[in-house]
Design an enzyme around this catalytic site. Structure first.
Site, PDB file in Angstrom:
ATOM      1  N   ARG A 209       0.839  -1.202   0.000  1.00 41.50           N
ATOM      2  CA  ARG A 209       0.000   0.000   0.000  1.00 41.50           C
ATOM      3  C   ARG A 209       0.870   1.247   0.000  1.00 41.50           C
ATOM      4  O   ARG A 209       1.979   1.249   0.523  1.00 41.50           O
ATOM      5  CB  ARG A 209      -0.902   0.023   1.240  1.00 41.50           C
ATOM      6  CG  ARG A 209      -1.901  -1.106   1.324  1.00 41.50           C
ATOM      7  CD  ARG A 209      -2.690  -1.006   2.636  1.00 41.50           C
ATOM      8  NE  ARG A 209      -3.718  -2.031   2.736  1.00 41.50           N
ATOM      9  CZ  ARG A 209      -3.550  -3.223   3.286  1.00 41.50           C
ATOM     10  NH1 ARG A 209      -2.349  -3.545   3.798  1.00 41.50           N
ATOM     11  NH2 ARG A 209      -4.530  -4.101   3.339  1.00 41.50           N
ATOM     12  N   LYS A 250      -2.740  -1.506   8.328  1.00 48.44           N
ATOM     13  CA  LYS A 250      -4.197  -1.375   8.277  1.00 48.44           C
ATOM     14  C   LYS A 250      -4.906  -2.433   9.109  1.00 48.44           C
ATOM     15  O   LYS A 250      -5.865  -2.151   9.822  1.00 48.44           O
ATOM     16  CB  LYS A 250      -4.657  -1.452   6.821  1.00 48.44           C
ATOM     17  CG  LYS A 250      -6.134  -1.140   6.614  1.00 48.44           C
ATOM     18  CD  LYS A 250      -6.469  -1.082   5.137  1.00 48.44           C
ATOM     19  CE  LYS A 250      -7.916  -0.709   4.922  1.00 48.44           C
ATOM     20  NZ  LYS A 250      -8.267  -0.650   3.473  1.00 48.44           N
ATOM     21  N   ARG A 331      -1.042  -1.052  -7.009  1.00 50.91           N
ATOM     22  CA  ARG A 331      -1.382  -2.228  -6.197  1.00 50.91           C
ATOM     23  C   ARG A 331      -2.425  -3.090  -6.923  1.00 50.91           C
ATOM     24  O   ARG A 331      -2.324  -4.313  -6.949  1.00 50.91           O
ATOM     25  CB  ARG A 331      -1.894  -1.735  -4.841  1.00 50.91           C
ATOM     26  CG  ARG A 331      -2.346  -2.803  -3.869  1.00 50.91           C
ATOM     27  CD  ARG A 331      -2.606  -2.098  -2.535  1.00 50.91           C
ATOM     28  NE  ARG A 331      -3.431  -2.863  -1.617  1.00 50.91           N
ATOM     29  CZ  ARG A 331      -2.981  -3.750  -0.747  1.00 50.91           C
ATOM     30  NH1 ARG A 331      -1.688  -4.042  -0.715  1.00 50.91           N
ATOM     31  NH2 ARG A 331      -3.790  -4.361   0.090  1.00 50.91           N
ATOM     32  N   HIS A 354      -4.427  -8.787   2.955  1.00 50.36           N
ATOM     33  CA  HIS A 354      -5.847  -8.738   3.270  1.00 50.36           C
ATOM     34  C   HIS A 354      -6.168  -9.731   4.382  1.00 50.36           C
ATOM     35  O   HIS A 354      -5.535 -10.776   4.500  1.00 50.36           O
ATOM     36  CB  HIS A 354      -6.684  -9.049   2.029  1.00 50.36           C
ATOM     37  CG  HIS A 354      -6.788  -7.902   1.084  1.00 50.36           C
ATOM     38  ND1 HIS A 354      -7.077  -8.044  -0.249  1.00 50.36           N
ATOM     39  CD2 HIS A 354      -6.626  -6.564   1.274  1.00 50.36           C
ATOM     40  CE1 HIS A 354      -7.095  -6.870  -0.838  1.00 50.36           C
ATOM     41  NE2 HIS A 354      -6.825  -5.955   0.071  1.00 50.36           N
ATOM     42  N   TYR A 364     -10.809  -6.141  -5.357  1.00 46.27           N
ATOM     43  CA  TYR A 364     -10.111  -6.282  -6.623  1.00 46.27           C
ATOM     44  C   TYR A 364     -10.859  -7.209  -7.587  1.00 46.27           C
ATOM     45  O   TYR A 364     -10.260  -7.904  -8.388  1.00 46.27           O
ATOM     46  CB  TYR A 364      -8.698  -6.833  -6.391  1.00 46.27           C
ATOM     47  CG  TYR A 364      -7.865  -5.903  -5.553  1.00 46.27           C
ATOM     48  CD1 TYR A 364      -7.197  -4.821  -6.121  1.00 46.27           C
ATOM     49  CD2 TYR A 364      -7.751  -6.084  -4.185  1.00 46.27           C
ATOM     50  CE1 TYR A 364      -6.444  -3.965  -5.349  1.00 46.27           C
ATOM     51  CE2 TYR A 364      -7.002  -5.229  -3.401  1.00 46.27           C
ATOM     52  CZ  TYR A 364      -6.348  -4.171  -3.990  1.00 46.27           C
ATOM     53  OH  TYR A 364      -5.606  -3.317  -3.225  1.00 46.27           O
TER      54      TYR A 364
END
Length: 385
Positions: A209, A250, A331, A354, A364
């Site tokens: 990211r 994240k 990304r 993820h 995605y």
């Protein structure tokens, strides 16, 4: 079990199982339209009745507090932005402030909270739905809802009408895109002399990211690896930090160590040499933070720095319109390139950090295709030579 009514509001009944009198008071409705009930119990009917009277009396005393007749929506929103977001990332607060200044305050700001109705909010959202995406509508509704709810708690208004309004469907947002292999190769070749080259290479070839790369430090980069160990440890980067509040990634699963493709190793070696030259040129103006990607004087990059530099770099590429691309789509392109080579979605999900494959598929979806192999090895094969 017997049911008996007491005099006044509320009811009394005997609970055979608990062997107690139960007092129940119905106190109207809250800001979300739900009935408010409070209960108390006593060993005797008199004790339960006294508790019921106390509940009703305290409720009536609170009801005597009149809502503010002058507080406006703008005042409520401003108060929420200033005092209602403790601990939030400054960038998040600024984003909320922009949404409120742009969409909430101009349309509803002058209206008194006591005059604001469900119909007012519905009409406002319907008008915004003609120009904004559904996600943006959800964001501005959330801002207003939280501001008015805070005003309810502070006795500025009796109920929150915003919570009663559904968010309509807005305009479709701009879908994220992914570079084709030919476009990716053209970009990497065209920007080799640009100071953003290493950033683009690492982002495109590892899927990290942008907030993770902006926080990447040299002590989390190993360009040599340990080829003599068993099993050998390849060159890698430790994606353990981001520019988010608190410096963490994240999600918990975002904290990962990624093997570097050979092309990324070379780009980072050259980048380190270029950074050393910039450090010497800047002399006393250099501010050392140990970061891999910095401004020309060593200070951290912000999102706008990266966006401008990325689009400037893309200006070198024939057939690419810089205005149509954002750094985060590097990304997306990483995911697309691996998916084109039939890398399993489970592997892609791990590489991009993820929490689940469901997140990868949701975010995605346009880039994901069927299934079969993995990461740095595949990237080396894609960009062979």
């Amino acid at each position: 079990m017997t049911q008996r009514r007491s005099r006044g509001d509320g009811s009394l009944h005997w609970d055979e199982e608990r062997k107690r009198w139960i007092a129940t008071a119905s106190l109207g409705y809250d800001g979300d339209g739900k009935r408010i009930r409070k209960k108390a119990s006593g060993r005797t009917k008199t004790e339960a009745k006294d508790k019921l009277k106390r509940i009703i009396r305290e409720h009536e005393e609170r009801s005597l507090v009149r809502p503010s007749e002058t507080c406006t929506v703008e005042e409520a929103v401003t108060n929420w932005l200033e005092f209602g977001l403790p601990g939030k990332d400054p960038a998040t607060v600024e984003n909320y402030a922009i949404l409120c200044r742009t969409h909430v305050i101009p349309a509803l700001g002058k209206r008194r909270l006591t005059d604001l109705s469900v119909d007012d909010v519905d009409r406002w959202l319907a008008a915004k739905a003609k120009r904004l995406s559904t996600r943006s509508l959800q964001s501005i509704h959330s801002c207003l809802n939280r501001a008015v709810q805070r005003a309810v708690v502070r006795d500025k208004v009796r109920r929150n009408v915003v919570a009663l309004c559904a968010v309509p469907t807005g305009r479709p947002g701009r879908p994220s895109k992914a570079l084709t292999f030919a476009q990716a190769e053209a970009i990497l070749e065209a920007i080799e002399s640009d100071r953003m080259h290493a950033y683009v290479v690492v982002s495109l070839l590892t899927g990290a990211r942008t907030e993770e790369l902006r926080a990447l430090t040299w002590d989390h980069v190993d360009l040599d690896g340990q080829p003599d160990t068993q099993p050998p440890i390849p060159p890698h980067i430790a994606v353990w930090r981001s520019v988010r509040e608190g410096g963490d990634t994240k999600t918990r699963k975002s904290r990962r160590t990624l093997a570097l493709p050979a092309r990324a190793v070379l780009a980072l070696r050259l980048h380190r040499l270029a950074q050393n030259a910039e450090r010497q040129a800047a002399s006393e103006r250099w501010r050392e933070h140990g970061l891999v990607f910095t401004t020309a004087v060593g200070t951290p990059l912000d999102a706008a720095n990266v966006r401008r530099a990325f689009r400037r770099a893309l200006g070198r590429v024939d057939g690419i319109d810089p205005a149509e691309w954002t750094p985060r789509e590097l990304r997306h392109s990483f995911v697309s390139l691996l998916s084109d080579r039939e890398v399993p979605i489970e592997v892609i999900s791990q590489l991009v950090g993820h929490s689940s494959t469901a997140t990868t598929e949701k975010v995605y979806r346009m880039q994901i295709r069927p299934v079969i192999q993995t990461g740095a090895t595949t990237i080396d094969r894609i960009f062979e030579g």
